[in-house]
Each structure stands twice: as C-alpha cells, then as structure tokens.
Enzyme design. Sequence first.
Site: not given
Length: 402
Positions: A178, A276, A339
């Site tokens: 991330s 995502d 994600h």
Amino acid sequence: MAINIQTAVDHWLRLLVCLVISMTIHASANLNNVNITILQSAVAKGAVCLDGSPPAYYHAKGFGEGANNWFLELQGGGWCNTEEKCLYRTTQSTGSSKYKEKNITFGQIDSQNQTENPDFYNWNRVYIGYCDCSSYLGNLESNTNITRRGARIFDAIIEDLLAKGMSNAENAILAGDSAGGLGAILHCDRFSQEVLPNAKRVKCLTDSGFFIHAKHLPGADKRAEYFANVTAYHGIHADSLPSSCTSRMNASLCLFPENIIGDMKTPLFLVESAFDEYQLTHNFFSNESTWTNCTSNLEVCTPSQLQTMKDYGIASRQTLQEISDTTSVGMFVHSCYRHGHFYEHAGWDQSTLLAGKTIAQAIGDWFYDRSFFQEIDYDNELPLFRNCSKFTSCSHETNLYA
C-alpha cells in the site's frame, strides 16, 4: 483381542500424527514470530515518528544459503496531510512506535515456511514499521508537536541494517504494501544504486502500491490535490523524488507511480488488482457506505455503480499496460476486488492464478530470472471484478486510512 490391539495402535498412531502436525505448526509460528527493534539511536538524527518516538522494525535473521540475502518490507498505512489528521495518527500505531506490536507473525512473502515461501524463506527478513504517514518521504523542520521525518526514518533504519550485515548482501529486495509499496517504488533506484551497489541482484516489489491518477476519470483533480497536500505538509522535496519526473512536472504528481516507473533503472514487480478495493472505495465511489452491498453482490448494484467500476477497471489496466512495454517491469494484475496480498492466504495461494502461476511462483521466477512474468487479467466476460476469496487486511495494523 487382536482387533482391539490394532484399534488401539491405530488410535495412538493418529494421536502421534496429530501431535507432530501440531508441533510443526507451532514451531513454524514461533519461527515467524519476530520481536520488535526500537531504534533509539535514530532520535539524535531527528529520525522520529509523528509523535517524536523512535522508529521501529522487526528482523528475522537469515540462515543457510539465505544468510546474505535480504528482504525488506515497508509497512503501509495511508497518509495524513493536515495537522488534525496527523495529530490523530500520533495516538495510533501508524504515527507512533509506542503503539506498535511487541512482536508480529510474518506473512506469506516473508514467511520462514519453505512450502509457503520457497524462494525467500531463509533470507534475512525485515518488516519496517510505518509511523510517518508520508510513504517514508517527508523531511520537514517543524516547530509543531508533529514531526514529519519519513525520509530520515528510512535512512536511519537502512544505516542500522547495513551495520548488522546488509552491507554484505548478495541478493536483496525492497518491498512494501500500500503506502509502503509506493515508498518502495520511490526509494527503489537509490536503494539499488547507492545503498547496495555491489550486490549481485537487487530488485523491488510493490503490493497494491500503484495508486493511479486516472486523469480522464472524474475526481482526477481531487486525487492530484490530495497528493499535493501530502507533499506540502510533509516537506517532500523534489530532490528526494526521481529527477526524471520532477523535471517534467510538479513534484506532487511524481507520487503517482505511472509518472515515474517508465524511467526507473531497477527491476520492479507489481502485484495489483485491476479493481483495487482501497482506491475504488476512497477515490472513486462517491459514498463509501452505499457501496457495501454492491461490492458484496454485483446483482444489487445500480447502473451508475457498475459503470464506475468498469471505467476504473479499464483505466487501471490501460495505465498498467502503458508501462508494461519495458522488460524491467514484471506484474501480476488480477481482477479480484482486494487491496493487499502479502499477509493473507487468499490471493497468495492457488485461489488466484494467472498464466497457471500463483503470486509466489511469479515473484520467485521473476526475481531469479527463471522466467519473465508480466500478466494482466483480461479474461473476464464482463469488465468487472471477479468473485474471489475475501480477506480482511494487508497489514498487521488497524486504522490504516484515517
């Protein structure tokens, strides 16, 4: 009597097998359970978290043939770009080492289980704690109660690891998930060229760190403004970003990977979803709460919701396709609505395959140059996400995206 004896033997054999399995699982968990290292020496260098506490990391030493190989992962956790939001982070693990877990269990990508992680299980594995909320890029002298020193944190931890043996690295990977994945991209070339210039093989890896600008989709100005505010608030200087990008555009736009990857010198691998979950929820869905039912069951989505997802999926694939021309960029881009991948079995094992390979197999083959891997999933009958296994988080921490 013979039957009873045989039954008893079978019973005890089953118990013995169960005991061995239990001990194996317990041993594996202990091997992957790693204590925190608080880097007190970083404070004197101004390399501190948002609240002024020292940075932290978790290090499991390599062994055997992997003793001189290093896998570094930058923890993610979003960003903060105002005094109020960053002040809130000082009470959370993403803004202070005071709230970091004392020990953690490593995920699949840095597991010491050879079956689960065949290519990197015996490497030195380092999980670097996130506490600056700037993707390890901020460097600002400030008179406020919030210290913005992400770049100094990265440098201080790297310096400490070099002293602990990383200077002798033969192979190394700088990875991140991330916001940490974005940090890995932006630090990648310097890591390979300046930190470990003599290593045999250095590459970078990002998990859900490819945040797209999508200039032709609604909200592009808002997305650009958000990163501009992050850049300004944390004092992210142009000289800490690739000059190939800052010479062409505003420094804040260089936080979008699509603007820098084409000029990177170091091989990079992307593990991404064309849908995502974080980006859709926070950057493209107009009201997060109204999308919960839709993303759980496509049949209840409105036409406008379906169109938003289709448009995003097309834009993300096209953006990734544009940087896929270079053979230095490997990628595993699936169509699952998620994600993060490194800390959940869902998406790591056989539940997600491209070209017949798992994520683990694709990364290993790419790193060791056994075969190049660059796959984007276009097999869906509809341009929507697939009904894949769900999972909870890409990291150890909670409250990642305040």
